[in-house]
Scaffold this active site. Structure first.
Site, PDB file in Angstrom:
ATOM      1  N   ASP A   1     -34.211 -27.119  16.001  1.00  0.00           N
ATOM      2  CA  ASP A   1     -34.973 -27.554  14.833  1.00  0.00           C
ATOM      3  C   ASP A   1     -34.455 -26.908  13.563  1.00  0.00           C
ATOM      4  OD1 ASP A   1     -36.424 -28.928  16.686  1.00  0.00           O
ATOM      5  OD2 ASP A   1     -38.247 -27.736  16.479  1.00  0.00           O
TER       6      ASP A   1
ATOM      7  N   SER B   1     -40.743 -31.389  13.278  1.00  0.00           N
ATOM      8  CA  SER B   1     -40.367 -30.034  12.899  1.00  0.00           C
ATOM      9  C   SER B   1     -40.711 -29.670  11.470  1.00  0.00           C
ATOM     10  CB  SER B   1     -38.887 -29.779  13.160  1.00  0.00           C
ATOM     11  OG  SER B   1     -38.670 -28.389  13.277  1.00  0.00           O
TER      12      SER B   1
END
Length: 393
Positions: free
Chosen positions: A180, A134
Site C-alpha cells: 500500500d 488504502s
C-alpha cells in the site's frame, strides 16, 4: 474525511483560508497529496515476500498547509470542520483514531533521522474510508510530505514507503506488507507498478489502451486493525515454520511450492489453505504480466477470476457482497476481469473493462446489487496516478 469531486490547488487553498486563516496569502499555502491505490492482482502476497501489481489512483488525500514552528500538526477536516492536533516531536501513545497515522509517520520520520516540522492544515479526501483503497497509506504519505520541507522527504520514494509501513506496523499496529505504501509513494501516471516484495525491485507495467479501471465499493466497511488481517499473517507464518522443519532454507512462502507444502505433514488445514493461495497467487501475478503484455483479455479474465475464488475459498477474506459484485461484473458484456481488491473483509472490487461497457456495468450494479443486498454500491472510473507529492497546478 470529505469526498469532494475535485481536490485541486485552487479549491484547497480557498478552503484553507475559509477554515483556518483568511489572512494567509494563497501563494504561501503548500498543497500536498497522497494517492490511494487499487491492487490489480497479488493479494496478501506482499508480507510473504511475493509479487504484487498495484496502481496508485486519482482518488486521494490532499492537505493544504502552512508550516509552523510549534512542533504540532494541527489539521482541520474539510468535510466536518473538526480539528485535531498531534505533537510531531513527542508523539505519545496511540489515540485509536485517524490521527494515529499522522503521529506514527512523524515518529518514524524522526527515527529515520529526518527532521519533521509542524504545520496547520486542512485535509480533504476523495477516498472512501473502509473501502480497501488504502486511505491509511495515502494519509501517511500526505502527512510525510506535509511535515517535510518543500520538495518532500529527503529520501527516495521507496524508502519513504518503508518508513510509512513501519508507522503502520509499529505504531498503528497493523502488520501490513509494503504494497500500500509502495503504491502511494511510487505510483506512475498511466501505469501499474509490479513490485518484488523480497528484492524491492519494481517496474512500470503499461496497461492496454483499451482497458478502463473501475472500482466498485460494496458498502461493507472494513478496518484492518479490528479484522482478521493479523490472523491471516500468522497463518502464513505457521505454514512457513512447518515447511522449514524439513527445508531450513525456506524464509517465506515465496520459497515454497506445492510439492514442498505437501511434505509438511504436521501442518494444520487452515495454514495449508492460506499457503496454497499465496503460492498460486504469486504465479497468477507473473502470468498476468504476460497476459497484459500480449493483450490477452480472456487470460486476464481467467486469472482475476481464479484470484477471487482463491481469496474467497482458501484465504477466506471475501464476503457475499464482494462475491455478488464480481458475479454481476463478470456477467456484463465488455467486462474483461473482476476480483476483490485489498485485504478483504468488505471494501471494493476492481474491474477491468472496455470503455463502452462502463455505463452498462454501472446500470447493472446499481439495479441488481441493492435489490439483493439492501446496500448501496458506488462505482468510480479511476486512472492510474503518480505517487505522493506536491500539488502545484
Amino acid at each position: 474525511m470529505g469526498k469532494p469531486d475535485t481536490l485541486g490547488r485552487e479549491r484547497m487553498t480557498s478552503r484553507f483560508r475559509e477554515l483556518t486563516d483568511a489572512s494567509v496569502d494563497a501563494a504561501a499555502i503548500r498543497v500536498v497529496r497522497g494517492p490511494g491505490r487499487v491492487n490489480l492482482i497479488g493479494e496478501h502476497t506482499d508480507y510473504n515476500d511475493g509479487y504484487v501489481l498495484p496502481a496508485a489512483i486519482d482518488l486521494e488525500i490532499v492537505i493544504a498547509l502552512v508550516p509552523t514552528d510549534d512542533g504540532r500538526a494541527t489539521i482541520t477536516l474539510d468535510e466536518t470542520g473538526e480539528t485535531a492536533s498531534v505533537d510531531v516531536r513527542e508523539v505519545g501513545p496511540r489515540r485509536g483514531d485517524w490521527t494515529d497515522y499522522v503521529a506514527g509517520t512523524a515518529r518514524e520520520l524522526t527515527s529515520a533521522g529526518l527532521g519533521v516540522r509542524g504545520f496547520r492544515g486542512v485535509l480533504a479526501s476523495s477516498l472512501p474510508e473502509g473501502s480497501g483503497l488504502s486511505s491509511s497509506a495515502a494519509l501517511e504519505l500526505a502527512s510525510a510530505w506535509a511535515m517535510s520541507p518543500v520538495g518532500g522527504p529527503a529520501v527516495p520514494p521507496l524508502e519513504m514507503a518503508r518508513i510509512a509501513q513501519r508507522a503502520e506496523n509499529e505504531y498503528v499496529g497493523v502488520r501490513c506488507g509494503l504494497m500500500d505504501q509502495f503504491a502511494s509513494a511510487c505510483g506512475v501516471a498511466g501505469g501499474a507498478v509490479m513490485l518484488d516484495c523480497r528484492t524491492l525491485e519494481y517496474r512500470t507495467v503499461v496497461l492496454p489502451d483499451e482497458l478502463v479501471i473501475c472500482v466498485i465499493h460494496s458498502g461493507v466497511p472494513r478496518t484492518l486493525v479490528a479484522s482478521a488481517y493479523n490472523e491471516r499473517r500468522a497463518d502464513c507464518e505457521r505454514a512457513v515454520a512447518a515447511v522449514r522443519r524439513q527445508r531450513p532454507e525456506v524464509r517465506a512462502l515465496r520459497d515454497v511450492d506445492l510439492g514442498m507444502l505437501a511434505q509438511a505433514t504436521d501442518l494444520d488445514d487452515i495454514a495449508r489453505m492460506r499457503a496454497i493461495h499465496i503460492i498460486e497467487e504469486n504465479e497468477r501475478v507473473l502470468a498476468t504480466l504476460d497476459a497484459l503484455a500480449a493483450g490477452d483479455m480472456p487470460a486476464i479474465g481467467e486469472l482475476f477470476g481464479a484470484s477471487h475464488a482463491s481469496l474467497r475459498d482458501l484465504f477466506e477474506v471475501s464476503c457475499p457482497e464482494l462475491d455478488l459484485l464480481v458475479e454481476l461484473s463478470a456477467a456484463t458484456p465488455g467486462v474483461v476481469a473482476a476480483r476483490m481488491t485489498g485485504a478483504g473483509f468488505g471494501g471494493c472490487i476492481v474491474v477491468l473493462t472496455l470503455p463502452d461497457a462502463v455505463d452498462d456495468l454501472r446500470a447493472r450494479v446499481e439495479r441488481d446489487y441493492p435489490a439483493r443486498t439492501g446496500r448501496t454500491p458506488r462505482l468510480w472510473r479511476v486512472r492510474a496516478a503518480a505517487g505522493a507529492g506536491e500539488l502545484t497546478d
